[in-house]
Design a protein around this motif. Structure first.
Motif, PDB file in Angstrom:
ATOM      1  N   LYS A   3      85.597   4.411 100.869  1.00 16.09           N
ATOM      2  CA  LYS A   3      85.601   5.007  99.526  1.00 16.09           C
ATOM      3  C   LYS A   3      85.406   3.896  98.523  1.00 16.09           C
ATOM      4  O   LYS A   3      86.012   2.834  98.643  1.00 16.09           O
ATOM      5  N   VAL A   4      84.563   4.155  97.525  1.00 21.48           N
ATOM      6  CA  VAL A   4      84.283   3.130  96.526  1.00 21.48           C
ATOM      7  C   VAL A   4      85.235   3.325  95.350  1.00 21.48           C
ATOM      8  O   VAL A   4      85.864   4.364  95.196  1.00 21.48           O
ATOM      9  N   HIS A   5      85.303   2.274  94.515  1.00 16.35           N
ATOM     10  CA  HIS A   5      86.225   2.347  93.377  1.00 16.35           C
ATOM     11  C   HIS A   5      85.791   3.413  92.384  1.00 16.35           C
ATOM     12  O   HIS A   5      86.597   4.169  91.886  1.00 16.35           O
ATOM     13  N   SER A   6      84.493   3.427  92.092  1.00 18.37           N
ATOM     14  CA  SER A   6      84.027   4.460  91.165  1.00 18.37           C
ATOM     15  C   SER A   6      82.611   4.843  91.561  1.00 18.37           C
ATOM     16  O   SER A   6      81.856   4.035  92.092  1.00 18.37           O
ATOM     17  N   LEU A   7      82.293   6.101  91.287  1.00 12.64           N
ATOM     18  CA  LEU A   7      80.976   6.600  91.694  1.00 12.64           C
ATOM     19  C   LEU A   7      79.854   5.898  90.951  1.00 12.64           C
ATOM     20  O   LEU A   7      78.739   5.778  91.457  1.00 12.64           O
ATOM     21  N   GLU A   8      80.137   5.397  89.746  1.00 12.83           N
ATOM     22  CA  GLU A   8      79.093   4.687  88.991  1.00 12.83           C
ATOM     23  C   GLU A   8      78.688   3.409  89.724  1.00 12.83           C
ATOM     24  O   GLU A   8      77.568   2.952  89.613  1.00 12.83           O
ATOM     25  N   VAL A  18      85.409  -3.202 110.127  1.00 10.92           N
ATOM     26  CA  VAL A  18      86.438  -2.661 109.234  1.00 10.92           C
ATOM     27  C   VAL A  18      87.193  -3.784 108.551  1.00 10.92           C
ATOM     28  O   VAL A  18      87.388  -3.782 107.336  1.00 10.92           O
ATOM     29  N   ILE A  19      87.575  -4.759 109.346  1.00 13.37           N
ATOM     30  CA  ILE A  19      88.347  -5.872 108.782  1.00 13.37           C
ATOM     31  C   ILE A  19      87.487  -6.658 107.799  1.00 13.37           C
ATOM     32  O   ILE A  19      87.921  -7.003 106.696  1.00 13.37           O
ATOM     33  N   ALA A  20      86.230  -6.898 108.175  1.00 11.08           N
ATOM     34  CA  ALA A  20      85.334  -7.650 107.303  1.00 11.08           C
ATOM     35  C   ALA A  20      85.127  -6.908 105.976  1.00 11.08           C
ATOM     36  O   ALA A  20      85.169  -7.520 104.908  1.00 11.08           O
ATOM     37  N   LEU A  21      84.929  -5.620 106.057  1.00 12.04           N
ATOM     38  CA  LEU A  21      84.716  -4.839 104.834  1.00 12.04           C
ATOM     39  C   LEU A  21      85.941  -4.893 103.948  1.00 12.04           C
ATOM     40  O   LEU A  21      85.872  -5.018 102.730  1.00 12.04           O
ATOM     41  N   ARG A  22      87.118  -4.800 104.605  1.00  7.65           N
ATOM     42  CA  ARG A  22      88.357  -4.792 103.848  1.00  7.65           C
ATOM     43  C   ARG A  22      88.567  -6.135 103.149  1.00  7.65           C
ATOM     44  O   ARG A  22      89.031  -6.191 102.021  1.00  7.65           O
ATOM     45  N   GLU A  23      88.166  -7.212 103.841  1.00  9.04           N
ATOM     46  CA  GLU A  23      88.417  -8.537 103.283  1.00  9.04           C
ATOM     47  C   GLU A  23      87.348  -8.948 102.274  1.00  9.04           C
ATOM     48  O   GLU A  23      87.646  -9.615 101.299  1.00  9.04           O
ATOM     49  N   SER A  24      86.097  -8.561 102.521  1.00  5.66           N
ATOM     50  CA  SER A  24      85.003  -9.206 101.786  1.00  5.66           C
ATOM     51  C   SER A  24      84.202  -8.280 100.881  1.00  5.66           C
ATOM     52  O   SER A  24      83.212  -8.719 100.309  1.00  5.66           O
ATOM     53  N   ALA A  25      84.568  -7.019 100.799  1.00  3.48           N
ATOM     54  CA  ALA A  25      83.797  -6.135  99.926  1.00  3.48           C
ATOM     55  C   ALA A  25      84.720  -5.553  98.863  1.00  3.48           C
ATOM     56  O   ALA A  25      85.255  -4.463  99.016  1.00  3.48           O
ATOM     57  N   PRO A  26      84.913  -6.290  97.752  1.00  8.59           N
ATOM     58  CA  PRO A  26      85.902  -5.861  96.753  1.00  8.59           C
ATOM     59  C   PRO A  26      85.545  -4.565  96.043  1.00  8.59           C
ATOM     60  O   PRO A  26      86.413  -3.926  95.454  1.00  8.59           O
ATOM     61  N   LEU A  27      84.290  -4.182  96.072  1.00  8.10           N
ATOM     62  CA  LEU A  27      83.919  -2.937  95.398  1.00  8.10           C
ATOM     63  C   LEU A  27      84.347  -1.715  96.203  1.00  8.10           C
ATOM     64  O   LEU A  27      84.269  -0.595  95.734  1.00  8.10           O
ATOM     65  N   ILE A  28      84.792  -1.963  97.438  1.00 11.40           N
ATOM     66  CA  ILE A  28      85.206  -0.850  98.288  1.00 11.40           C
ATOM     67  C   ILE A  28      86.718  -0.727  98.250  1.00 11.40           C
ATOM     68  O   ILE A  28      87.438  -1.710  98.421  1.00 11.40           O
ATOM     69  N   ARG A  29      87.167   0.497  98.000  1.00 12.09           N
ATOM     70  CA  ARG A  29      88.587   0.705  97.767  1.00 12.09           C
ATOM     71  C   ARG A  29      89.344   0.842  99.083  1.00 12.09           C
ATOM     72  O   ARG A  29      90.343   0.187  99.306  1.00 12.09           O
ATOM     73  N   GLN A  33      76.963  -4.166  98.761  1.00  6.56           N
ATOM     74  CA  GLN A  33      77.957  -5.132  99.215  1.00  6.56           C
ATOM     75  C   GLN A  33      78.366  -4.839 100.669  1.00  6.56           C
ATOM     76  O   GLN A  33      78.407  -5.738 101.511  1.00  6.56           O
ATOM     77  N   ALA A  34      78.616  -3.565 100.939  1.00  2.00           N
ATOM     78  CA  ALA A  34      79.020  -3.175 102.290  1.00  2.00           C
ATOM     79  C   ALA A  34      77.911  -3.516 103.288  1.00  2.00           C
ATOM     80  O   ALA A  34      78.171  -4.001 104.389  1.00  2.00           O
ATOM     81  N   ARG A  35      76.681  -3.293 102.858  1.00  2.00           N
ATOM     82  CA  ARG A  35      75.564  -3.575 103.761  1.00  2.00           C
ATOM     83  C   ARG A  35      75.502  -5.084 104.077  1.00  2.00           C
ATOM     84  O   ARG A  35      75.314  -5.478 105.230  1.00  2.00           O
ATOM     85  N   ASN A  36      75.683  -5.896 103.016  1.00  2.00           N
ATOM     86  CA  ASN A  36      75.648  -7.339 103.218  1.00  2.00           C
ATOM     87  C   ASN A  36      76.713  -7.773 104.218  1.00  2.00           C
ATOM     88  O   ASN A  36      76.446  -8.556 105.136  1.00  2.00           O
ATOM     89  N   VAL A  37      77.917  -7.248 104.035  1.00  2.00           N
ATOM     90  CA  VAL A  37      79.023  -7.613 104.924  1.00  2.00           C
ATOM     91  C   VAL A  37      78.693  -7.196 106.354  1.00  2.00           C
ATOM     92  O   VAL A  37      78.861  -7.974 107.315  1.00  2.00           O
TER      93      VAL A  37
END
Lengths: 241, 450
Positions: free
Chosen positions: B275-280, B88-99, B288-292
């Motif tokens: 949740k992602v920023h936009s569905l597109e 959770v922390i890693a996703l929050r810090e390193s995946a900017p496409l995730i809101r 990105q989330a997978r990489n993290v």
């Protein structure tokens, strides 16, 4: 040149394997302004002649020229156009459209001619005035007497100012008094220079006209032709075209 | 000009035979009204499904699920870390496409109780405040958890109105609003203080039932009882109203203290929602989330993503099927209506052979006769369609009366347009054959016809 020229016109049907020569090699000229009657017993071919002259039917053989236009080879659409513009019909059974009023019935040929509404109304009223029925314009045909209906039919026949007016037994469905009045109307039109062809089986009616053509068995049996023989002299020999 | 006159003549013809034309139109009326009503009902259904979808957190919610390690990594399966707060922390810090990232630590087979009343909520979960936005919750009373609640693992909870109804009584029964803020309840025998309560969520259907005071269940004989045990209701709104949330740390410390190794309670989360920023941008965001996650999981792929795409597809498929069957029924009625029109037009030209002959004698071309019959047919069809549109309104009202608890049907203008267009087409097709027949009549034969 004559208004209407028939050359060797034949109409041949086969009915139940039997060949019927309704018209057999008929040649005929009719000039503008003539008042002609076509007379003959029923089955003589006079109706067929009228149908062919009236562009309702095409001949099997022969050529027809109307007003300088060859019509024996015209398409159905061209024939419709010719009927609309150059020919007016008056029928024995009046043949008015029952659902329309008198004015609309008179307007109908102009609708097919594509004339605008205001002009149509004006012209139709003019024609109704001519036959003395302007105050019956909003009546239905069924509300008129036979003589009045026939007058409406005449107005309709003349509304597009045709070259020829055909009348098929126009008095056949009227009492003698009314019939007389209708014939009087025809005579009046004729004196104004209208070309009229009157089809009848009644010699008395035919007597009204200046020229009589008698049809028998699909051929012209005799003619009383003022141009050939002077008035009231019967030419007994068939006249060749 | 000619066209206008022809339409006028056609209308007159229809007016002359009012009753006959009315009967003829009936097929089209039924066809159009059933088409429009059917589409309206399907639209209502679709709205209901979308509503439930949003109740579950919206279209842009993605679940990160646990999965068995792939076969080629089978030898590493004991090292698979599972989903933890590290992710959770890693996703929050390193995946900017995730809101937003929202961790959840759930507790199975929980009972909550108060003063002798027992109740099994839809879920009891330890969460972060992110959950509000993730699952689209709004607090109506009290507060949500503070950082201190989280830090100190306080025994506080926020509940849905369903839990309140079960333990404190529902406002409908009591006749007054019941706000149990500050009350104590027990979760698996541990005391918790209620600090907040969510809004009441309901579908349009439930709202209608409530407002009209209708009974959704038939009365049962005998003492009041719950029917069935456990998950008695899969309704998304029921689940949404029957949650108990606690701070994540509280859940971890209070309920998992006896599990795990080295004095550390078992740290695996039961859910990570993102949740992602936009569905597109769904595709790259998931990448990105997978990489993290591959980083935090040391390359062991013991997770996968579940998006709402499947549910959307499922909804769309069901809507499509409903539309198709409704469309076929309506299409058949229109077809029958068309046959009726053709029938009446054939009868009508047979009556009018003589009239057609007259028209031809005075100069009507075959084309204009064809047009006149065709226009008459189309005019009947279109009048039928207009009547059908009016009837569809009535039909929809009638159907809503018949089944008031259903989703409200929504009449769509574009469907009305399609229905009218289609009826016009039916009119053309039905009119063509009679029109050809009329146009082909020979003037002499028609004039002589008795």
């Amino acid at each position: 040149m004559a208004l209407l020229e028939l050359r060797n016109v034949s109409k041949i049907y086969t009915l139940g394997g039997e060949v019927i020569r309704a018209l057999d090699d008929v040649s005929l000229d009719i000039d503008g302004g003539e008042f002609v009657s076509v007379i003959g017993p029923s089955g003589s071919g006079k109706s067929t002649l009228m149908h062919i002259l009236g562009c309702l039917d095409s001949p099997t053989h022969g050529t027809i020229q109307l007003d300088g236009q060859m019509i024996h080879s015209a398409s159905a659409k061209q024939l419709a156009h010719i009927r609309n513009q150059k020919i007016g019909f008056v029928f024995q059974f009046f043949n008015l459209l029952p659902k329309m009023n008198v004015l609309q019935n008179v307007e109908l040929p102009m609708i097919y001619a594509g004339i605008s509404g205001a002009r149509r109304r004006e012209r139709a009223m003019e024609m109704l005035k001519m036959v003395g029925l302007e105050n019956r314009a909003r009546h239905r045909p069924s509300q008129l007497s036979g003589g009045q209906q026939q007058r409406v039919a005449i107005a309709r026949g003349l509304v597009n100012d045709p070259r020829i007016l055909f009348a098929d037994e126009p008095t056949g469905n009227l009492d003698s008094h009314t019939g007389e009045a209708i014939l009087e109307l025809f005579r009046e039109l004729s004196t104004k220079g209208r070309t009229i062809i009157l089809v009848t089986h009644d010699p008395e009616i035919a007597a009204v006209t200046s020229r009589r053509i008698e049809i028998r068995d699909g051929k012209i049996a005799s003619q009383v032709d003022p141009r050939l023989a002077g008035l009231d002299r019967v030419a007994t020999a068939p006249v060749a075209g | 000009m000619i066209l206008f006159n022809t339409i006028l003549i056609g209308l007159k013809e229809i007016w002359t035979h009012k009753f006959r034309s009315l009967l003829t139109m009936l097929g089209i009326v039924l066809g159009v009204s059933s088409l429009v009503a059917m589409a309206a009902i399907v639209k209502g259904m679709e709205n209901g499904m979308k509503e439930a979808m949003i109740a579950m957190g919206g279209l842009d919610k993605v679940l990160i699920e646990e999965q068995k390690v792939p076969i080629h990594q089978n030898h590493l399966r004991d090292m698979a870390p599972g989903r933890t707060i590290r992710d959770v922390i890693a996703l929050r810090e390193s995946a900017p496409l995730i809101r937003i990232v929202s961790p959840e630590m759930g507790l199975d087979r929980v009972m909550v109780s108060r003063a002798g009343k027992w109740f099994r909520p839809s879920e009891v979960v330890g969460v972060w405040p992110e959950v509000l936005e993730m699952n689209l919750y709004e607090l109506e009373h009290g507060r949500f958890f503070t950082d201190l609640d989280e830090e100190l693992a306080k025994n506080v909870c926020v509940i849905g109105t369903g839990v309140r109804d079960e333990l404190f009584g529902s406002p409908q029964e009591a006749g007054r609003e019941i706000i149990p803020i500050g009350e104590q309840i027990h979760i698996n025998e541990q005391p918790f203080i209620i600090v907040g309560m969510f809004k009441h969520y309901e579908s349009e259907m439930e709202r209608k039932i409530r407002e009209e005071g209708l009974q959704s269940h038939t009365a049962t004989a005998g003492p009041s009882r719950q029917r069935g045990w456990g998950r008695r209701n899969w309704n998304a709104f029921w689940r949404k109203n029957n949650v108990v949330y606690t701070p994540l740390n509280t859940m971890w410390v209070r309920f998992r203290a006896a599990t795990g190794t080295n004095n550390v309670p078992y740290p695996t989360l039961s859910d990570i929602d993102i949740k992602v920023h936009s569905l597109e941008m769904l595709e790259p965001a998931l990448q990105q989330a997978r990489n993290v996650m591959m980083m935090t999981h040391g390359g062991i792929e013991d997770f996968n993503f579940r998006t709402q795409e499947n549910q959307i597809e499922d909804i769309n498929k069901r809507i499509k099927n409903a539309r198709l069957s409704g469309g076929i029924i309506a299409g058949l009625s229109l077809l029958v209506g068309g046959i009726g029109i053709m029938n009446i037009m054939l009868a009508s030209i047979n009556e009018r052979i003589r009239e057609i002959g007259i028209c031809k004698a005075i100069g009507a071309t075959s084309g204009s006769i064809f047009l006149q019959i065709l226009i008459e047919s189309v005019v009947i069809a279109l009048l039928g369609a207009l009547a059908g549109l009016a009837a569809s309104k009535g039909l929809v009202v009638f159907l809503s009366e018949l089944a008031p608890s259903q989703n409200t049907p929504v009449i769509q203008p574009q469907v009305m347009g399609i229905a009218v267009l289609f009826s016009g087409l039916v009119g053309v097709v039905a009119g063509i054959f009679p029109a050809i027949k009329a146009a082909r009549l020979h003037p002499i034969g028609a004039l002589r016809y008795e």
